[in-house]
Design a protein around this motif. Structure first.
Motif, PDB file in Angstrom:
ATOM      1  N   GLY A   1       0.180   4.595  -0.282  1.00 22.82           N
ATOM      2  CA  GLY A   1      -0.508   5.879  -0.136  1.00 22.82           C
ATOM      3  C   GLY A   1       0.342   6.807   0.702  1.00 22.82           C
ATOM      4  N   THR A   2      -0.325   7.714   1.418  1.00 15.74           N
ATOM      5  CA  THR A   2       0.389   8.701   2.240  1.00 15.74           C
ATOM      6  C   THR A   2       1.449   8.023   3.103  1.00 15.74           C
ATOM      7  N   MET A   3       1.044   6.989   3.828  1.00 14.54           N
ATOM      8  CA  MET A   3       1.957   6.377   4.791  1.00 14.54           C
ATOM      9  C   MET A   3       2.969   5.455   4.132  1.00 14.54           C
TER      10      MET A   3
ATOM     11  N   GLY B   1       0.848  -1.195   0.000  1.00 14.80           N
ATOM     12  CA  GLY B   1       0.000   0.000   0.000  1.00 14.80           C
ATOM     13  C   GLY B   1       0.875   1.233   0.000  1.00 14.80           C
TER      14      GLY B   1
ATOM     15  N   GLU C   1       1.744  -1.975  -4.791  1.00 13.20           N
ATOM     16  CA  GLU C   1       0.447  -1.282  -4.927  1.00 13.20           C
ATOM     17  C   GLU C   1      -0.514  -2.185  -5.707  1.00 13.20           C
ATOM     18  N   THR C   2      -1.770  -1.761  -5.775  1.00 13.43           N
ATOM     19  CA  THR C   2      -2.768  -2.620  -6.427  1.00 13.43           C
ATOM     20  C   THR C   2      -2.682  -2.546  -7.948  1.00 13.43           C
TER      21      THR C   2
ATOM     22  N   SER D   1      -3.827   2.567  12.476  1.00 18.58           N
ATOM     23  CA  SER D   1      -3.828   3.645  13.468  1.00 18.58           C
ATOM     24  C   SER D   1      -4.483   3.207  14.767  1.00 18.58           C
TER      25      SER D   1
ATOM     26  N   ALA E   1       0.304  -1.163   4.813  1.00 10.14           N
ATOM     27  CA  ALA E   1      -0.206   0.214   4.981  1.00 10.14           C
ATOM     28  C   ALA E   1      -1.344   0.470   3.996  1.00 10.14           C
ATOM     29  N   VAL E   2      -2.285  -0.491   3.917  1.00 13.03           N
ATOM     30  CA  VAL E   2      -3.451  -0.285   3.037  1.00 13.03           C
ATOM     31  C   VAL E   2      -4.505   0.503   3.813  1.00 13.03           C
ATOM     32  N   PHE E   3      -5.651   0.765   3.164  1.00 14.03           N
ATOM     33  CA  PHE E   3      -6.693   1.576   3.822  1.00 14.03           C
ATOM     34  C   PHE E   3      -7.031   1.033   5.219  1.00 14.03           C
ATOM     35  N   GLU E   4      -7.513   1.949   6.065  1.00 16.55           N
ATOM     36  CA  GLU E   4      -7.887   1.549   7.435  1.00 16.55           C
ATOM     37  C   GLU E   4      -9.239   0.823   7.394  1.00 16.55           C
TER      38      GLU E   4
ATOM     39  N   PHE F   1       3.555   4.139  12.366  1.00 17.41           N
ATOM     40  CA  PHE F   1       4.325   5.344  12.022  1.00 17.41           C
ATOM     41  C   PHE F   1       3.388   6.549  12.039  1.00 17.41           C
TER      42      PHE F   1
ATOM     43  N   LYS G   1      -7.715  -5.407   5.484  1.00 18.57           N
ATOM     44  CA  LYS G   1      -6.439  -5.759   6.140  1.00 18.57           C
ATOM     45  C   LYS G   1      -6.405  -7.264   6.439  1.00 18.57           C
TER      46      LYS G   1
ATOM     47  N   ASN H   1       0.537  -0.997   9.874  1.00 18.62           N
ATOM     48  CA  ASN H   1       0.640   0.419  10.244  1.00 18.62           C
ATOM     49  C   ASN H   1      -0.728   0.958  10.671  1.00 18.62           C
TER      50      ASN H   1
HETATM   51  P1  NAI Z   1      -4.014   5.977   1.783  1.00 19.57           P
HETATM   52  O1  NAI Z   1      -5.440   5.949   1.431  1.00 19.57           O
HETATM   53  O2  NAI Z   1      -3.254   7.217   1.490  1.00 19.57           O
HETATM   54  O3  NAI Z   1      -3.235   4.782   1.085  1.00 19.57           O
HETATM   55  C1  NAI Z   1      -3.634   3.452   1.101  1.00 19.57           C
HETATM   56  C2  NAI Z   1      -3.024   2.810  -0.137  1.00 19.57           C
HETATM   57  O4  NAI Z   1      -3.194   1.410  -0.062  1.00 19.57           O
HETATM   58  C3  NAI Z   1      -3.673   3.266  -1.440  1.00 19.57           C
HETATM   59  O5  NAI Z   1      -2.669   3.779  -2.289  1.00 19.57           O
HETATM   60  C4  NAI Z   1      -4.282   1.998  -2.011  1.00 19.57           C
HETATM   61  O6  NAI Z   1      -4.259   1.938  -3.410  1.00 19.57           O
HETATM   62  C5  NAI Z   1      -3.412   0.933  -1.381  1.00 19.57           C
HETATM   63  N1  NAI Z   1      -4.036  -0.379  -1.310  1.00 19.57           N
HETATM   64  C6  NAI Z   1      -5.305  -0.671  -0.953  1.00 19.57           C
HETATM   65  N2  NAI Z   1      -5.475  -2.011  -0.977  1.00 19.57           N
HETATM   66  C7  NAI Z   1      -4.303  -2.561  -1.327  1.00 19.57           C
HETATM   67  C8  NAI Z   1      -3.844  -3.891  -1.503  1.00 19.57           C
HETATM   68  N3  NAI Z   1      -4.635  -4.912  -1.324  1.00 19.57           N
HETATM   69  N4  NAI Z   1      -2.574  -4.082  -1.886  1.00 19.57           N
HETATM   70  C9  NAI Z   1      -1.729  -3.045  -2.068  1.00 19.57           C
HETATM   71  N5  NAI Z   1      -2.115  -1.759  -1.906  1.00 19.57           N
HETATM   72  C10 NAI Z   1      -3.382  -1.527  -1.525  1.00 19.57           C
HETATM   73  O7  NAI Z   1      -3.934   5.606   3.327  1.00 19.57           O
HETATM   74  P2  NAI Z   1      -2.861   6.067   4.398  1.00 19.57           P
HETATM   75  O8  NAI Z   1      -3.245   7.363   4.960  1.00 19.57           O
HETATM   76  O9  NAI Z   1      -1.511   5.879   3.831  1.00 19.57           O
HETATM   77  O10 NAI Z   1      -3.110   4.995   5.547  1.00 19.57           O
HETATM   78  C11 NAI Z   1      -2.644   3.690   5.442  1.00 19.57           C
HETATM   79  C12 NAI Z   1      -2.687   3.041   6.811  1.00 19.57           C
HETATM   80  O11 NAI Z   1      -1.878   3.807   7.696  1.00 19.57           O
HETATM   81  C13 NAI Z   1      -4.064   3.016   7.442  1.00 19.57           C
HETATM   82  O12 NAI Z   1      -4.196   1.847   8.181  1.00 19.57           O
HETATM   83  C14 NAI Z   1      -4.069   4.236   8.338  1.00 19.57           C
HETATM   84  O13 NAI Z   1      -4.959   4.141   9.417  1.00 19.57           O
HETATM   85  C15 NAI Z   1      -2.646   4.217   8.813  1.00 19.57           C
HETATM   86  N6  NAI Z   1      -2.114   5.499   9.261  1.00 19.57           N
HETATM   87  C16 NAI Z   1      -2.404   6.649   8.594  1.00 19.57           C
HETATM   88  C17 NAI Z   1      -1.890   7.845   9.027  1.00 19.57           C
HETATM   89  C18 NAI Z   1      -2.154   9.119   8.284  1.00 19.57           C
HETATM   90  O14 NAI Z   1      -1.930  10.191   8.841  1.00 19.57           O
HETATM   91  N7  NAI Z   1      -2.607   9.060   7.053  1.00 19.57           N
HETATM   92  C19 NAI Z   1      -1.037   7.926  10.244  1.00 19.57           C
HETATM   93  C20 NAI Z   1      -0.717   6.638  10.815  1.00 19.57           C
HETATM   94  C21 NAI Z   1      -1.272   5.480  10.360  1.00 19.57           C
END
Ligand code: NAI
Ligand code: 3HC
Length: 718
Positions: A305-307, A303, A326-327, A407, A377-380, A429, A385, A405
């Motif tokens: 994304g941001t994290m 995953g 990534e997907t 939250s 670090a995929v969607f929450e 993180f 997950k 990762n």
């Molecule tokens: P995001 O929405 O920016 O990124 C998630 C990524 O995962 C997307 O790019 C998506 O395409 C990818 N994805 C989804 N399913 C997938 C799969 N099966 N295989 C590979 N990639 C896949 O989410 P973000 O913000 O990065 O959060 C990710 C995790 O980190 C969540 O669990 C969130 O709770 C946690 N987190 C987020 C924080 C934040 O400030 N954004 C801080 C700390 C933890």
């Protein structure tokens, strides 16, 4: 202590011995004074070298002695004795010369540094100023602007920069002590008149007032209420405006002012707390000193994304090979571009080696088959997950650590999807993950000690401060955030505005108030979680709109999200911004009208809410949750919580952290104020003091390092 020896017949060598950093303890200071007298009295000795044992010159005053009554010779007469010596004294700087260590070096007549040495005045980070002549000698040696920079920021400089600035006379790649001995022999008998820095006139650039004005403005902007940086500026000002002896008097006055301030105590507590968290223990008895980490060479991130992007960058910069997954192609190529940009900026701004070649990108989860550790670090989303963990468990080689990762989702539930639940931990993180220093390592009831140790060590290698915490909703940081946010929402319902609440919190020292942070991270994040928890109800009127599970609930955040107000990203949230993605928060008349309407709809009458109530309700509710966390054994000690809040949530460092702050306020006072608000607002959750807090308050406010004795052996909640 300090050891004396004679080298090459005519050089008296004083070696500081106080592991691990040869700090200037009473015994070391006494040793230096005695050995200096000895060197000066021995006629065969023509010059002196001062060095430190084990390749470290000196880490400054011994911070461990700050809490106790001062014994041994003070630093100032000691440095004067050295500077006034009739024989040349050369500092051989290996490793570090920090704080009092650099002051010791500045009192020597010459300084020879090893090329890998770091020098600096980090006192400001401990709430102090260089108090053994550093504020008076450094500007005389390198000029006012450079001295102000070093003293007010506390930054360390390399030996090369120190040479450029004029702090050291020579830099060597060879043995610095040998070089210093040779140097000392070469200057034997030469006049020392021009080598005593205290006798130099302090340079007075023509734009002196402007320089000090700018320095003050800069420290005011970044200090967030910390008093040490501004006081450092005042001390340097004394170097320019007063003769040396008077300047030293002023330095002493200002140092005492800081030393006795609560801020210095808080910062010194925090210094040790940040180091104490590496000596972790878990609720079920695993410990740092009995658990061996596994080797990890290759890691994967699922995953991007941001994290995931930040984690990938951080891993690659730390030298790990990374498989980044990534997907789909589109997301992958966007992520690849973003990661490359982050690596390039890191290389440009911080000199971190470019690590593009460390990363392999893939759209197939099969690519992680041979890695040693995976960070998901995929969607929450628990269902997603769980699927990912099932896949990973099937694909990865045996013995791979599976980390999430998340939250705040249940680590144990994820672990139960795998064939080896003992290999699952949380690596939580903080955003942006390649910048933020904090890592919560979340152990479940089945996580093996070895796996916790590995995740802790990985964090350290990635330049993070890792804190081990137990598994519960939100872990430590986000769990404590919940009551804090709740109180802020209730205060809006009762008559406050986001600006008012934020102002109080920012005046306390938070970098940003709670509503500005919410706008920055996106209101939709919490909304999604509340929806998944079944808290978001379509009914927006009537009493039931503000009750969930029998407790008072504020739907204000949900209502804003329903209107598409997600914060900065949509240009509207608790504040308004000039455009979507805008950064400058402006009060929003629409929101004020909305709050009035909301109160009218729910029969709430706005009242005047003062500064004290905002601060106490927000902070004491958060602190109360911290005590509950200690009581539940989710955090092993108050230091863990304080480090998490300072590094992850913008708690002002000069206030030590929420648990330290509670101790400074007085635990009985915290209990009393919580009870007071609970009486006035019996329907508001989070205001009932938890039993550990009451117990500690009743046992006479013990010092924070004694709390662990009162906290009963934690019962695992897992
Ligand atoms: P995001 O929405 O920016 O990124 C998630 C990524 O995962 C997307 O790019 C998506 O395409 C990818 N994805 C989804 N399913 C997938 C799969 N099966 N295989 C590979 N990639 C896949 O989410 P973000 O913000 O990065 O959060 C990710 C995790 O980190 C969540 O669990 C969130 O709770 C946690 N987190 C987020 C924080 C934040 O400030 N954004 C801080 C700390 C933890
Ligand atoms: N006094 C006492 N103990 C010290 C110390 C000091 N000045 N500096 C470091 N230590 C201890 C740490 O607590 C730690 O102990 P632990 O192993 O029991 O946890 C151990 O030394 C190793 O420290 P680190 O884990 O931080 O090791 P690093 O190698 O990562 O860093 C360092 C070494 C850069 C020296 C770092 O410890 C540091 O920045 N120390 C503080 C230096 C400082 O602030 N000096 C100024 C003191 S105030 C002063 O000098 C006032 C004067 O102007 C009058």
């Amino acid at each position: 202590m300090a050891l004396y020896s004679r080298v090459s017949g005519s050089v008296g060598m004083i070696t500081l011995q106080n592991p691990p950093v040869n700090a200037l303890s009473a015994a070391v200071r006494q040793g230096i004074v005695d050995m200096m007298h000895r060197a000066l009295s021995e006629p065969e000795v023509k010059s002196v070298v001062i060095c430190g044992q084990n390749g470290k010159f000196c880490g400054g005053a011994d911070i461990r002695e700050f809490g106790a009554k001062m014994t041994g010779p003070p630093l100032v007469p000691m440095v004067h004795l050295i500077e006034a010596a009739s024989k040349p004294v050369v500092a051989a700087i290996e490793g570090i010369a920090l704080g009092g260590g650099l002051e010791l070096a500045l009192s020597c007549h010459y300084r020879i540094a090893h090329s890998k040495a770091r020098l600096g005045f980090p006192e400001v980070a401990l709430g102090l100023l260089p108090g053994a002549g550093g504020t008076q000698r450094l500007p005389r040696l390198i000029g006012v602007p450079a001295a102000l920079d070093l003293i007010t920021t506390g930054r360390h400089v390399t030996a090369a920069e120190a040479r450029q600035l004029g702090i050291v006379d020579e830099v060597t790649d060879l043995n610095a002590v040998d070089a210093a001995v040779k140097f000392a022999q070469s200057v034997t008998g030469k006049s020392l008149d021009a080598r005593r820095i205290s006798t130099y006139p302090c340079p007075r650039p023509p734009d002196l007032d402007a320089i000090f004005e700018r320095a003050m403005q800069q420290v005011r902007r970044s200090a967030r209420g910390a008093i040490a940086p501004g006081t450092c500026v005042q001390a340097v000002h004394a170097a320019v405006t007063l003769p040396y002896a008077k300047g030293m008097e002023r330095e002493r006055e200002l140092f005492s002012l800081l030393f006795t301030s609560g801020q210095a105590r808080a910062l010194q507590y925090y210094f040790f707390a940040q180091r104490a968290v590496s000596r972790w223990s878990t609720a079920n008895g695993a410990r740092w000193d009995t658990s061996k980490p596994r080797p990890v060479r290759k890691a994967a991130v699922i995953g991007l994304g941001t994290m995931g992007r930040g984690i990938t960058v951080s891993l690659a910069q730390a030298g790990f090979s990374v498989v980044a997954v990534e997907t789909q192609e589109k997301q992958l190529s966007e992520a690849k571009q973003a990661v490359s940009g982050m690596l390039e900026r890191g290389a440009k701004r911080r000199g971190v080696p470019l690590a593009h070649d460390k990363i392999k990108y893939s759209c197939s989860v099969q690519a992680v088959a041979d890695v040693d550790l995976v960070i998901e670090a995929v969607f929450e989303d628990m269902a997603l997950k769980k699927t990912v963990f099932q896949q990973l468990s099937a694909i990865c080689k045996p013995g791979v650590l599976l980390c999430t990762n998340t939250s705040g989702l249940d680590i144990d539930e994820l672990a139960s999807q795998t064939q080896s639940p003992e290999l699952v931990v949380g690596m939580h993180f903080f955003a942006p993950a390649h910048v933020m220093q904090l890592l919560e390592v979340v152990y479940g009831p089945r996580s093996s000690p070895e796996v916790v140790a590995t995740a802790m060590q990985m964090g350290k290698k990635m330049g993070k401060v890792s804190v081990a915490v137990g598994n519960c909703r939100g872990f430590v940081g986000n769990r404590m955030l919940k009551p804090y946010l709740e109180q802020a929402f209730f205060l809006l319902e009762e008559g406050a505005t986001p600006e008012q609440v934020d102002q109080v919190l920012e005046e306390f020292g938070f970098a940003m108030g709670v509503f500005k942070v919410s706008d920055l991270s996106g209101l939709d994040v919490g909304w999604k979680v509340r929806k998944a928890d079944g808290l978001v109800s379509p009914a927006s009127t009537g009493t039931s709109a503000r009750i969930r599970g029998g407790s008072r609930y504020s739907p204000l955040g949900d209502l804003l999200c329903e209107r598409g107000r997600f914060g900065q990203k949509t240009g509207r949230g608790w504040y308004q911004y000039d455009k979507p993605g805008g950064r400058v928060a402006k009060p929003d008349p629409w929101l004020h009208g909305f709050l009035e309407e909301y109160r009218a709809q729910h029969g709430l009458v706005a009242r005047h809410i003062d500064h004290q109530e905002v601060l106490e309700r927000c902070l004491y509710a958060l602190i109360n949750e911290g005590f509950q966390i200690l009581q539940d054994g989710i955090a092993a000690g108050p230091e863990d919580i304080d480090v998490i809040y300072v590094l992850g949530y913008g708690w002002p460092r000069h206030r030590g952290g929420p648990m330290f702050y509670a101790g400074q306020v007085g635990l009985d006072k915290v209990v009393e104020r919580l009870e007071h608000y609970q009486q006035i607002h019996p329907d508001v959750p989070g205001l009932q003091p938890c039993s550990l807090l009451r117990k500690l308050a009743a046992s006479g406010n013990p010092a924070i390092h004694k709390w662990r004795e009162v906290i009963q052996k934690p019962r695992s909640q897992l």
